[in-house]
Motif scaffolding. Structure first.
Motif, mmCIF file in Angstrom:
data_model
loop_
_atom_site.group_PDB
_atom_site.id
_atom_site.type_symbol
_atom_site.label_atom_id
_atom_site.label_comp_id
_atom_site.label_asym_id
_atom_site.label_seq_id
_atom_site.Cartn_x
_atom_site.Cartn_y
_atom_site.Cartn_z
ATOM 1 N N GLN A 143 84.303 3.272 -33.050
ATOM 2 C CA GLN A 143 85.447 2.365 -33.241
ATOM 3 C C GLN A 143 86.728 3.173 -33.062
ATOM 4 N N PRO A 144 87.645 2.727 -32.240
ATOM 5 C CA PRO A 144 88.891 3.488 -32.033
ATOM 6 C C PRO A 144 89.705 3.641 -33.314
ATOM 7 N N GLU A 145 89.531 2.728 -34.271
ATOM 8 C CA GLU A 145 90.258 2.810 -35.546
ATOM 9 C C GLU A 145 89.889 4.067 -36.325
ATOM 10 N N LEU A 146 88.754 4.671 -35.975
ATOM 11 C CA LEU A 146 88.320 5.862 -36.723
ATOM 12 C C LEU A 146 88.915 7.148 -36.151
ATOM 13 N N ILE A 147 89.548 7.031 -35.010
ATOM 14 C CA ILE A 147 90.147 8.211 -34.382
ATOM 15 C C ILE A 147 91.665 8.075 -34.411
ATOM 16 N N GLU A 148 92.330 9.136 -34.853
ATOM 17 C CA GLU A 148 93.779 9.161 -34.857
ATOM 18 C C GLU A 148 94.226 10.464 -34.196
ATOM 19 N N VAL A 149 95.434 10.435 -33.661
ATOM 20 C CA VAL A 149 95.932 11.600 -32.942
ATOM 21 C C VAL A 149 97.248 12.043 -33.563
ATOM 22 N N GLU A 150 97.375 13.353 -33.823
ATOM 23 C CA GLU A 150 98.617 13.890 -34.384
ATOM 24 C C GLU A 150 99.410 14.594 -33.289
ATOM 25 N N LEU A 151 100.642 14.135 -33.116
ATOM 26 C CA LEU A 151 101.523 14.713 -32.108
ATOM 27 C C LEU A 151 102.788 15.190 -32.799
ATOM 28 N N THR A 152 103.405 16.207 -32.235
ATOM 29 C CA THR A 152 104.651 16.702 -32.843
ATOM 30 C C THR A 152 105.852 16.022 -32.187
ATOM 31 N N GLU A 153 106.997 16.228 -32.823
ATOM 32 C CA GLU A 153 108.203 15.577 -32.330
ATOM 33 C C GLU A 153 108.517 15.949 -30.888
ATOM 34 N N SER A 154 108.296 17.210 -30.512
ATOM 35 C CA SER A 154 108.648 17.620 -29.150
ATOM 36 C C SER A 154 107.858 16.809 -28.130
ATOM 37 N N VAL A 155 106.596 16.513 -28.460
ATOM 38 C CA VAL A 155 105.782 15.703 -27.555
ATOM 39 C C VAL A 155 106.303 14.271 -27.496
ATOM 40 N N LYS A 172 96.889 2.308 -26.422
ATOM 41 C CA LYS A 172 96.267 1.047 -25.970
ATOM 42 C C LYS A 172 94.791 0.961 -26.348
ATOM 43 N N MET A 173 94.163 2.117 -26.505
ATOM 44 C CA MET A 173 92.746 2.107 -26.894
ATOM 45 C C MET A 173 92.563 1.657 -28.336
ATOM 46 N N GLY A 174 93.665 1.632 -29.088
ATOM 47 C CA GLY A 174 93.560 1.282 -30.503
ATOM 48 C C GLY A 174 93.519 2.507 -31.397
ATOM 49 N N VAL A 175 93.875 3.653 -30.830
ATOM 50 C CA VAL A 175 93.926 4.904 -31.592
ATOM 51 C C VAL A 175 95.331 5.045 -32.186
ATOM 52 N N LYS A 176 95.389 5.277 -33.501
ATOM 53 C CA LYS A 176 96.698 5.424 -34.156
ATOM 54 C C LYS A 176 97.349 6.753 -33.835
ATOM 55 N N LEU A 177 98.662 6.737 -33.747
ATOM 56 C CA LEU A 177 99.405 7.964 -33.475
ATOM 57 C C LEU A 177 100.181 8.415 -34.706
ATOM 58 N N HIS A 178 100.012 9.676 -35.064
ATOM 59 C CA HIS A 178 100.762 10.266 -36.176
ATOM 60 C C HIS A 178 101.859 11.164 -35.620
ATOM 61 N N LEU A 179 103.030 11.067 -36.199
ATOM 62 C CA LEU A 179 104.100 12.005 -35.867
ATOM 63 C C LEU A 179 104.045 13.128 -36.902
ATOM 64 N N ASP A 180 103.525 14.280 -36.457
ATOM 65 C CA ASP A 180 103.249 15.407 -37.360
ATOM 66 C C ASP A 180 104.514 16.211 -37.654
ATOM 67 N N ASP A 181 104.555 16.858 -38.797
ATOM 68 C CA ASP A 181 105.645 17.783 -39.148
ATOM 69 C C ASP A 181 107.016 17.138 -39.046
ATOM 70 N N PHE A 182 107.099 15.863 -39.428
ATOM 71 C CA PHE A 182 108.356 15.143 -39.238
ATOM 72 C C PHE A 182 109.492 15.811 -40.007
ATOM 73 N N GLY A 183 110.614 15.967 -39.319
ATOM 74 C CA GLY A 183 111.795 16.547 -39.948
ATOM 75 C C GLY A 183 112.052 17.971 -39.503
ATOM 76 N N THR A 184 111.076 18.577 -38.813
ATOM 77 C CA THR A 184 111.256 19.961 -38.378
ATOM 78 C C THR A 184 111.739 20.039 -36.939
ATOM 79 N N GLY A 185 111.625 18.943 -36.208
ATOM 80 C CA GLY A 185 112.043 18.949 -34.804
ATOM 81 C C GLY A 185 113.346 18.204 -34.640
ATOM 82 N N TYR A 186 113.561 17.725 -33.460
ATOM 83 C CA TYR A 186 114.801 17.019 -33.197
ATOM 84 C C TYR A 186 114.502 15.644 -32.626
ATOM 85 N N SER A 187 113.964 14.759 -33.442
ATOM 86 C CA SER A 187 113.650 13.431 -32.918
ATOM 87 C C SER A 187 114.916 12.630 -32.774
ATOM 88 N N SER A 188 114.923 11.817 -31.767
ATOM 89 C CA SER A 188 115.994 10.842 -31.734
ATOM 90 C C SER A 188 115.414 9.598 -32.375
#
Ligand code: C2E
Ligand code: MG
Ligand code: MG
Ligand code: MG
Length: 291
Positions: A143-155, A172-188
């Motif tokens: 199940q795609p709900e069981l897989i999540e991906v952690e990406l950093t702000e730069s990505v 689109k596959m239904g995999v959740k995306l996590h924004l890792d280490d939030f606050g350490t990069g420069y997100s807009s």
């Protein structure tokens, strides 16, 4: 090469710089060998709901099980794996291992929780991360709900077409995306909204100062409110003390990860945590006095 050149090279070979280059090459070779011979193990760190104390998921964290030096943490080899490109093979090993573990838990009838996988910018640069996940989902009938991906702000802030496309495909596959280490990069902040991330992980740097720094309290409070407005979930990383946990409960941050709850553990110990299910004392902090 002429004799004079050879002499120059000889001097170079004896010099300290050369020794450093040599040992760097040795280290790179050793890492490549370790990947080829699969000296890696994925460990799992749980995260828990601050209200019920229930386990909500695991983060997959790779460890190098060195035959002589013992367990080596990612800070000692991930950067090298990224710079040499071997992160691609290592990343594949990690993904494979996570799917295998989930399938094993599923086949054993365990109650499953999602597992998040860290993906480096260089893995996305190399490309094909979306296809890799897609084929593993199919191969393991996961199940795609069981897989999540952690990406950093730069990505997340990258505008490279291939990276944007891979991220969109994974989503689109239904995999959740996590924004890792939030606050350490420069997100807009505007880009945050465009990108369709589901989870923000507040970096440990903020969490560690909670309850002792008014500034940290305000920052975390603001991030939690922002996440709510954007309908994103929030996880506080690196929670180590009951004081930090209490502060997070007051701020209505509903998920926590950190040594206070559990350290990253071997697959066997992760199974035990899964069965234990409640990892935190669900006791609430003192009710906030009415404003
Ligand atoms: P990260 O994704 O931000 O992972 C959290 C790191 O904080 C982990 O370190 C974890 O063990 C540590 N940690 C968790 N709770 C606490 C706490 O309460 N206090 C403290 N002081 N530390 C805590 P770890 O396992 O050494 O991993 C470091 C980084 O290496 C990760 O940071 C991630 O960026 C990277 N990494 C780990 N595994 C992988 C992987 O499979 N692939 C890729 N590409 N990167 C990985
Ligand atoms: Mg992470
Ligand atoms: Mg993190
Ligand atoms: Mg980190």
């Amino acid at each position: 090469a002429s004799k004079a050149d050879k002499k120059g090279l000889f001097r170079f070979y004896n010099d300290e710089l050369y020794q450093r280059i040599r040992s760097k090459l040795d280290a790179e070779e050793e890492l490549a060998h370790a990947i080829a011979s699969r000296q890696f193990e994925v460990h799992y760190q749980p995260r828990a709901d601050t209200r019920s104390g229930e386990i909500r998921g695991f983060e997959a964290l790779v460890r190098w099980m060195h035959p002589v030096r013992g367990m080596i943490l990612p800070s000692h080899f991930i950067a090298m794996a990224e710079s040499t490109g071997s992160i691609v093979a290592l990343g594949s090993l990690v993904m494979q291992s996570v799917f295998e573990q989930l399938a094993q838990w599923r086949d054993a009838g365990e109650t499953l929780v999602p597992v998040s996988i860290n993906i480096s910018p260089s893995q996305l640069d190399a490309g094909g991360v979306d296809h890799q996940i897609q084929s593993l989902l199919e191969q393991y009938d996961m199940q795609p709900e069981l897989i999540e991906v952690e990406l950093t702000e730069s990505v997340m802030m990258s505008e490279a077409e291939s990276i944007v496309e891979q991220i969109a495909n994974i989503r689109k596959m239904g995999v959740k995306l996590h924004l890792d280490d939030f606050g350490t990069g420069y997100s807009s902040l505007s880009r945050l909204q465009e990108i369709d991330m589901q989870v923000i992980k507040i970096d440990r740097a903020f969490v560690s100062r909670l309850g002792t720094s008014n500034q940290a309290d305000v920052l975390v409070k603001t991030i939690v409110l922002m996440a709510k407005e954007l309908h994103m979930e929030i996880i506080a990383e690196g929670v180590e003390t009951p004081l930090q946990l209490d502060a997070l409960r007051h701020l209505e941050c509903n998920e926590v990860q950190g040594y206070l709850i559990a350290r990253p553990v071997s697959p066997k110990e992760a199974t035990a945590l899964l069965r234990q299910r409640f990892l935190l004392d669900a006791s609430k902090p003192e009710a906030e006095p009415p404003a």
